[in-house]
Design a protein around this motif. Structure first.
Motif, PDB file in Angstrom:
ATOM      1  N   UNK A   1      47.039  48.237   5.094  1.00  0.00           N
ATOM      2  CA  UNK A   1      47.777  49.158   4.223  1.00  0.00           C
ATOM      3  C   UNK A   1      48.796  48.365   3.410  1.00  0.00           C
ATOM      4  N   UNK A   2      48.800  48.495   2.109  1.00  0.00           N
ATOM      5  CA  UNK A   2      49.708  47.762   1.246  1.00  0.00           C
ATOM      6  C   UNK A   2      50.895  48.626   0.857  1.00  0.00           C
ATOM      7  N   UNK A   3      52.067  48.048   0.904  1.00  0.00           N
ATOM      8  CA  UNK A   3      53.253  48.766   0.446  1.00  0.00           C
ATOM      9  C   UNK A   3      53.532  48.380  -0.997  1.00  0.00           C
ATOM     10  N   UNK A   4      54.014  49.310  -1.760  1.00  0.00           N
ATOM     11  CA  UNK A   4      54.299  49.045  -3.170  1.00  0.00           C
ATOM     12  C   UNK A   4      55.556  48.213  -3.310  1.00  0.00           C
ATOM     13  N   UNK A  24      61.225  46.856   5.765  1.00  0.00           N
ATOM     14  CA  UNK A  24      61.553  45.901   6.824  1.00  0.00           C
ATOM     15  C   UNK A  24      61.554  46.624   8.162  1.00  0.00           C
ATOM     16  N   UNK A  25      60.910  46.028   9.135  1.00  0.00           N
ATOM     17  CA  UNK A  25      60.967  46.511  10.510  1.00  0.00           C
ATOM     18  C   UNK A  25      61.934  45.606  11.262  1.00  0.00           C
ATOM     19  N   UNK A  26      62.973  46.192  11.815  1.00  0.00           N
ATOM     20  CA  UNK A  26      63.941  45.441  12.626  1.00  0.00           C
ATOM     21  C   UNK A  26      63.703  45.834  14.072  1.00  0.00           C
ATOM     22  N   UNK A  27      63.362  44.867  14.909  1.00  0.00           N
ATOM     23  CA  UNK A  27      63.081  45.133  16.322  1.00  0.00           C
ATOM     24  C   UNK A  27      64.270  44.648  17.142  1.00  0.00           C
ATOM     25  N   UNK A 152      50.033  40.971   2.943  1.00  0.00           N
ATOM     26  CA  UNK A 152      50.817  42.099   2.434  1.00  0.00           C
ATOM     27  C   UNK A 152      51.963  42.513   3.341  1.00  0.00           C
ATOM     28  N   UNK A 153      51.933  42.117   4.611  1.00  0.00           N
ATOM     29  CA  UNK A 153      53.010  42.544   5.488  1.00  0.00           C
ATOM     30  C   UNK A 153      52.637  42.476   6.953  1.00  0.00           C
ATOM     31  N   UNK A 154      53.368  43.246   7.743  1.00  0.00           N
ATOM     32  CA  UNK A 154      53.227  43.242   9.195  1.00  0.00           C
ATOM     33  C   UNK A 154      52.978  44.673   9.657  1.00  0.00           C
ATOM     34  N   UNK A 155      52.003  44.845  10.516  1.00  0.00           N
ATOM     35  CA  UNK A 155      51.732  46.150  11.107  1.00  0.00           C
ATOM     36  C   UNK A 155      51.929  46.056  12.608  1.00  0.00           C
ATOM     37  N   UNK A 168      54.051  49.938   9.390  1.00  0.00           N
ATOM     38  CA  UNK A 168      53.803  48.791   8.519  1.00  0.00           C
ATOM     39  C   UNK A 168      55.049  48.481   7.706  1.00  0.00           C
ATOM     40  N   UNK A 169      55.391  47.199   7.622  1.00  0.00           N
ATOM     41  CA  UNK A 169      56.513  46.759   6.797  1.00  0.00           C
ATOM     42  C   UNK A 169      56.155  45.504   6.038  1.00  0.00           C
ATOM     43  N   UNK A 170      56.838  45.289   4.930  1.00  0.00           N
ATOM     44  CA  UNK A 170      56.633  44.048   4.181  1.00  0.00           C
ATOM     45  C   UNK A 170      57.027  42.843   5.042  1.00  0.00           C
ATOM     46  N   UNK A 171      58.095  43.010   5.821  1.00  0.00           N
ATOM     47  CA  UNK A 171      58.562  41.958   6.725  1.00  0.00           C
ATOM     48  C   UNK A 171      58.999  42.591   8.042  1.00  0.00           C
ATOM     49  N   UNK A 172      59.013  41.781   9.082  1.00  0.00           N
ATOM     50  CA  UNK A 172      59.559  42.179  10.376  1.00  0.00           C
ATOM     51  C   UNK A 172      60.555  41.130  10.823  1.00  0.00           C
TER      52      UNK A 172
END
Length: 540
Positions: A1-4, A24-27, A152-155, A168-172
Motif C-alpha cells: 500500500x502506497x501513501x501519498x 510515521x509509526x512511533x513504537x 514505499x514504507x513500512x507495514x 502502514x507508514x512512510x517511516x517507523x
C-alpha cells in the motif's frame, strides 16, 4: 500500500476495517518516543504512537535530566512544566563515578548548571500532556508482532485490544526500549558486552530515614560495604524515596524475579548507620551494566532511538538524556523530508551525528563502572584517589563536565565559513527584539530553524526559505557570540555563523529554495551529502 506525498495541512491517514495508513509509526511511548512524537506533531506531520503497556509506567526509573536536555526542553517551552514536577532537592554539580568532587557545569555557560532531579515518569507526563495538546493520542496495549518494508514504507502487524490490524507508514521509529521487539523483527545485530553487575531499583516508603537535607552532591548519598553491597537513596515526592542497590543476593537474582523487601533490607543493614527499614515497595525493577549499541541506527525506513539503539549502565545519569536528544535530532529531519522540503538523504545524518555520541556514553559508563567496582579490587582505591585529585584541576573538571552534561557536543557543519560557534549548541542569549527583552529560547517554540540577525545586514539571500526558517532581528550584548548573524537548526545547533556559504547551508539543512515537491520527487535529488559529514566531535 502506497501513501501519498504529505503536504502541510493535509493528513494522509486513512483506514479500513483492518488496516490504516499514516506518515510515521512511533513504537514506544517512553522519553524518546514521546519527544519524537511531539516534534512531529509540532511540525504537522501525522504519526501513530503505539505502546505495549496499558498505561504510563509510574516507576521513577531515571532520576535526573542533564543541562543539555534541560536546554532542549526549554527550546519547546517544556522545561517550566518539568521543573514544576521536579524534586525539591538541589543537586550540587554533576558527578563522575560517584567521586566526591562536583562537576562544575557552570563552566559551560548554561542557565542550568546542575542536573534537575526529575524522575522519568514525571518527564513522560509532561511530554504526554504536550502531545495531547497537539491532538495525538497514544495507543496503549498495542504490540507490534510483524514488520515488513519496501521502497514505499513500512507495514506492521499490531495486536491491540480490538484485535489484529495492519498499519502502514512512510517511516517507523523504534523507541521500544532495551528489549526492542522492532529490533528483533528487523534482525538488527546488537553487539556489545554482556552484564557483569546486576542491580535493582525501587520506589519505596522508608522508616527511620533521617536525611532531610535539601541539597547536596550525589556522592553524599552513596553507601557501600566491604562485602560488595551498594545503596544510593534519593528523595522522591509524597514521602517516597528511590533506592538503587546491589549486593550478593541481587547479583544472583533472575532478571524477572521480583525485588523483595528482604533483599532491600539486607543492603540497608550492610550500608546504613541508622535504623532504616522498608515499610512498603511501590514499584521495583532490575537492570544491569550490559552495554550494547546498534551498528547502524537506520535500517531502510526503520530508525532506532533511545534504549532500542543503545543500552548501558546508568552510571552518571545518561540514558534518558541520550534518548531524548536522539529524538530531538531525528524529529525535525523526518518532518522536513515528509513535508517535501529536503531530500531523504538528510535522514542519514541522524546516524552520522548520534551514533558517535552514544558510543562515547558507553565508554564513559564502562569507565565509571570500573571505578565504582568492589573495594577489594587490586589498586582500585588508589585509582579512585588519583582520579579524584585530577578532577579538582579546573581544566580536567571542565572536560568531564562537558561530557557528562552533553554541553560539549559539536556536530559537523559542512559548507559554512569557519567560526568558533559552528556546530555547537546555540547559547540561550538575552536579546532585545523590537525593544522587548526575550531569551533566544523564546524564539524556538515553533520547532523551525532560526536565522538570528544581530547586525544590520539584511541577508535577503535567505528570503526563499522564510517558510522554513524564522528570521529575527535582535540586539544582544556586544560580542556575545562574535557573529552578526547565526543560522540555528531546529534542535538548537549552529550550522552557520556569518561569512560565506549561507545559501549552501540553507540548502543542505532546509532544502532547495523551492523545495523538493516542485522538483517532482520527494525522494529525488538530495540536498544533503551525508558522506561528507563525518562523525560528531566534541569541544575540548
Amino acid at each position: 500500500m502506497n501513501s501519498s506525498v504529505y503536504s502541510p495541512g493535509h493528513s494522509t491517514a486513512e483506514s479500513s476495517a483492518d488496516s490504516e495508513v499514516t506518515e510515521v509509526i512511533v513504537v514506544g511511548a517512553g522519553g524518546a518516543g514521546l519527544t519524537l512524537a511531539t516534534e512531529l506533531a509540532l511540525a504537522g506531520v501525522p504519526a501513530v504512537v503505539l505502546d505495549r503497556l496499558p498505561g504510563r509506567n509510574l516507576q521513577s526509573r531515571a532520576g535526573a535530566i542533564q543541562p543539555r536536555t534541560a536546554e532542549m526542553l526549554e527550546l519547546r517551552g517544556l522545561l517550566g512544566g518539568a521543573l514544576e514536577r521536579s524534586i525539591d532537592y538541589q543537586l550540587v554539580g554533576g558527578h563522575f563515578a560517584g567521586l566526591p568532587v562536583p562537576l562544575d557545569y557552570a563552566a559551560w555557560d548554561t542557565r542550568y548548571p546542575h542536573p534537575v532531579l526529575l524522575p522519568q515518569d514525571q518527564l513522560e507526563a509532561v511530554l504526554e500532556d504536550r502531545l495531547t495538546e497537539l491532538g495525538v493520542r497514544i495507543r496503549r496495549e498495542h504490540q507490534v508482532t510483524g514488520l515488513r518494508q519496501d521502497a514505499d514504507g513500512v507495514t506492521v502487524t499490531v495486536d491491540g485490544p480490538e484485535g489484529t490490524r495492519s498499519l502502514h507508514g512512510r517511516y517507523l521509529v523504534a523507541c521500544d526500549g532495551a528489549h526492542s521487539s522492532v529490533r528483533k523483527l528487523v534482525g538488527a545485530a546488537f553487539p556489545g558486552r554482556a552484564a557483569t553487575v546486576r542491580m535493582a531499583t525501587a520506589d519505596l516508603v522508608l522508616t527511620g530515614y533521617a536525611d532531610d537535607s535539601s541539597s547536596g552532591h550525589i556522592s553524599s548519598r552513596i553507601r557501600t560495604s566491604p562485602e560488595g553491597h551498594f545503596a544510593m537513596i534519593t528523595p522522591l515526592s509524597n514521602g517516597l524515596h528511590k533506592i538503587i542497590l546491589s549486593g550478593p543476593r541481587t547479583q544472583l537474582a533472575d532478571r524477572d524475579a521480583p525485588v523483595t523487601v528482604e533483599e532491600i533490607r539486607e543492603v540497608l543493614r550492610a550500608t546504613q548507620d541508622s535504623e532504616l527499614d522498608v515499610a512498603e515497595i511501590r514499584y521495583a525493577s532490575r537492570f544491569s551494566d550490559a552495554s550494547r549499541q546498534l551498528e547502524h541506527y537506520r535500517h531502510g525506513r526503520v530508525f532506532f532511538a533511545g534504549d532500542s539503539a543503545h543500552i548501558h549502565s546508568p552510571a552518571g545519569g545518561q540514558g534518558l538524556n541520550l534518548g531524548v536528544q536522539d529524538a530531538f535530532n531525528l524529529g525535525w529531519k523526518l518532518a522536513a523530508v515528509l513535508r517535501g522540503e529536503v531530500g531523504e538523504q538528510l535522514l542519514d545524518t541522524y546516524d552520522a551525528e548520534r551514533h558517535p555520541v552514544a558510543a562515547r556514553v558507553l565508554t564513559l559508563t564502562r569507565a565509571q563502572g570500573a571505578l565504582m567496582g568492589a573495594p577489594g579490587d587490586d589498586g582500585l582505591g588508589e585509582l579512585r584517589e588519583v582520579i579524584t585529585d585530577v578532577m579538582r584541576l579546573p581544566d580536567a573538571n571542565r572536560h568531564l563536565a562537558g561530557m557528562m552534561s552533553g554541553l560539549d557536543l559539536c556536530y559537523p557543519a559542512p559548507d559554512a565559513a569557519a567560526h568558533p560557534l559552528l556546530g555547537l549548541r546555540m547559547p540561550d542569549l538575552d536579546l532585545l527584539v523590537e525593544g522587548e527583552p526575550v531569551r533566544y529560547s523564546d524564539l524556538t517554540r515553533s520547532g523551525r530553524g532560526v536565522l538570528l540577525l544581530l547586525g544590520d545586514a539584511p541577508l535577503t539571500a535567505a528570503d526563499p526559505w522564510d517558510d522554513r526558517v524564522v528570521r529575527i532581528r535582535a540586539r544582544a550584548e556586544a560580542g556575545a557570540i562574535g557573529a552578526e548573524a547565526v543560522l540555528v537548526r531546529p534542535d538548537g545547533y549552529v550550522c552557520w555563523a556569518g561569512g560565506a556559504g549561507l545559501t549552501e547551508v540553507l540548502t543542505r539543512w532546509f532544502g532547495p529554495a523551492d523545495g523538493i515537491r516542485e522538483q517532482g520527487a520527494v525522494n529525488g535529488a538530495a540536498s544533503v551529502d551525508a558522506t561528507r559529514l563525518g562523525a560528531g566531535t566534541f569541544v575540548r
